[in-house]
Design an enzyme around this catalytic site. Structure first.
Site, PDB file in Angstrom:
ATOM      1  N   LYS A   9      -9.487  82.612 -10.258  1.00  6.04           N
ATOM      2  CA  LYS A   9      -8.213  82.363  -9.604  1.00  6.04           C
ATOM      3  C   LYS A   9      -7.550  83.671  -9.153  1.00  6.04           C
ATOM      4  O   LYS A   9      -7.958  84.764  -9.556  1.00  6.04           O
ATOM      5  CB  LYS A   9      -7.307  81.596 -10.568  1.00  6.04           C
ATOM      6  CG  LYS A   9      -7.875  80.231 -10.958  1.00  6.04           C
ATOM      7  CD  LYS A   9      -6.968  79.534 -11.953  1.00  6.04           C
ATOM      8  CE  LYS A   9      -7.508  78.191 -12.361  1.00  6.04           C
ATOM      9  NZ  LYS A   9      -6.579  77.485 -13.270  1.00  6.04           N
ATOM     10  N   TYR A  49      -7.864  69.287  -6.710  1.00  6.99           N
ATOM     11  CA  TYR A  49      -7.015  68.886  -7.839  1.00  6.99           C
ATOM     12  C   TYR A  49      -6.478  67.462  -7.684  1.00  6.99           C
ATOM     13  O   TYR A  49      -5.404  67.146  -8.190  1.00  6.99           O
ATOM     14  CB  TYR A  49      -5.859  69.875  -7.998  1.00  6.99           C
ATOM     15  CG  TYR A  49      -6.292  71.230  -8.496  1.00  6.99           C
ATOM     16  CD1 TYR A  49      -6.799  71.394  -9.778  1.00  6.99           C
ATOM     17  CD2 TYR A  49      -6.190  72.357  -7.686  1.00  6.99           C
ATOM     18  CE1 TYR A  49      -7.192  72.643 -10.247  1.00  6.99           C
ATOM     19  CE2 TYR A  49      -6.582  73.609  -8.145  1.00  6.99           C
ATOM     20  CZ  TYR A  49      -7.079  73.742  -9.419  1.00  6.99           C
ATOM     21  OH  TYR A  49      -7.461  74.988  -9.875  1.00  6.99           O
ATOM     22  N   ASN A 112      -4.311  81.002 -15.404  1.00  6.95           N
ATOM     23  CA  ASN A 112      -5.205  81.167 -16.554  1.00  6.95           C
ATOM     24  C   ASN A 112      -6.598  81.656 -16.154  1.00  6.95           C
ATOM     25  O   ASN A 112      -7.572  81.359 -16.810  1.00  6.95           O
ATOM     26  CB  ASN A 112      -5.261  79.882 -17.374  1.00  6.95           C
ATOM     27  CG  ASN A 112      -5.826  78.715 -16.592  1.00  6.95           C
ATOM     28  OD1 ASN A 112      -6.301  78.863 -15.475  1.00  6.95           O
ATOM     29  ND2 ASN A 112      -5.777  77.541 -17.177  1.00  6.95           N
ATOM     30  N   HIS A 115     -11.393  78.505 -13.429  1.00  3.88           N
ATOM     31  CA  HIS A 115     -11.598  77.052 -13.449  1.00  3.88           C
ATOM     32  C   HIS A 115     -13.086  76.818 -13.601  1.00  3.88           C
ATOM     33  O   HIS A 115     -13.893  77.530 -13.005  1.00  3.88           O
ATOM     34  CB  HIS A 115     -11.125  76.420 -12.134  1.00  3.88           C
ATOM     35  CG  HIS A 115     -11.683  75.044 -11.931  1.00  3.88           C
ATOM     36  ND1 HIS A 115     -11.122  73.927 -12.494  1.00  3.88           N
ATOM     37  CD2 HIS A 115     -12.782  74.615 -11.260  1.00  3.88           C
ATOM     38  CE1 HIS A 115     -11.836  72.872 -12.163  1.00  3.88           C
ATOM     39  NE2 HIS A 115     -12.856  73.254 -11.421  1.00  3.88           N
ATOM     40  N   GLU A 126     -16.727  69.181  -6.272  1.00 10.95           N
ATOM     41  CA  GLU A 126     -16.127  70.501  -6.084  1.00 10.95           C
ATOM     42  C   GLU A 126     -17.026  71.401  -5.225  1.00 10.95           C
ATOM     43  O   GLU A 126     -16.527  72.188  -4.410  1.00 10.95           O
ATOM     44  CB  GLU A 126     -15.825  71.134  -7.437  1.00 10.95           C
ATOM     45  CG  GLU A 126     -14.741  70.396  -8.196  1.00 10.95           C
ATOM     46  CD  GLU A 126     -14.519  70.901  -9.606  1.00 10.95           C
ATOM     47  OE1 GLU A 126     -15.072  71.961  -9.980  1.00 10.95           O
ATOM     48  OE2 GLU A 126     -13.776  70.227 -10.346  1.00 10.95           O
TER      49      GLU A 126
END
Length: 132
Positions: A9, A49, A112, A115, A126
């Site tokens: 990310k 998402y 965080n 993913h 994905e």
């Protein structure tokens, strides 16, 4: 061989942790099948998402993930999906084990660092979003 999709990310890139993160996957024997850096569109992120679309944090997550570049990686190896999730650590960085990516480096639930897909079906979906 199983395949897993990983996203590093924007916070992982900004904090210059891309090499460290990739190293952790490679040290565990996972192989890089494909890798690219991309600035995701809002549409890509809404697809990615989709299971969170009605949750209160959805808009913040999409705004954050579209704010800068993401490194998308396809990894392969024995039990790749489960192994990636173990290496990543719990989504909640406060519950992530020390030694995991999030346990060692994360400081936010949204920001965080990484993913990882959670099943072969989510890998396919994905993969099509990020590499299709």
């Amino acid at each position: 061989m199983e395949k897993s999709l990983v996203l590093i990310k924007p916070d992982g890139i900004k904090r210059k942790l891309v090499g460290e993160i990739i190293k952790r996957y490679e040290y565990r024997g996972l192989m890089i099948e494909n890798i690219k850096m991309i600035k995701p569109t809002t549409n890509m992120l809404k697809q990615h998402y989709i299971e969170h679309i009605d949750k209160p944090f959805f808009a913040e997550l999409v705004d954050y993930m579209s704010s800068d570049f993401v490194v998308a990686i396809v990894l392969s190896g024995e039990h790749a999906i489960e192994l990636v999730r173990k290496i990543n650590g719990s989504t909640n960085y406060m519950q992530a084990e020390l030694g995991s990516i999030r346990g060692d480096f994360a400081n936010s639930i949204t920001r965080n660092l990484v993913h990882g897909c959670d099943s072969p079906e989510s890998f396919k979906r994905e993969y099509d979003i990020w590499f299709g």
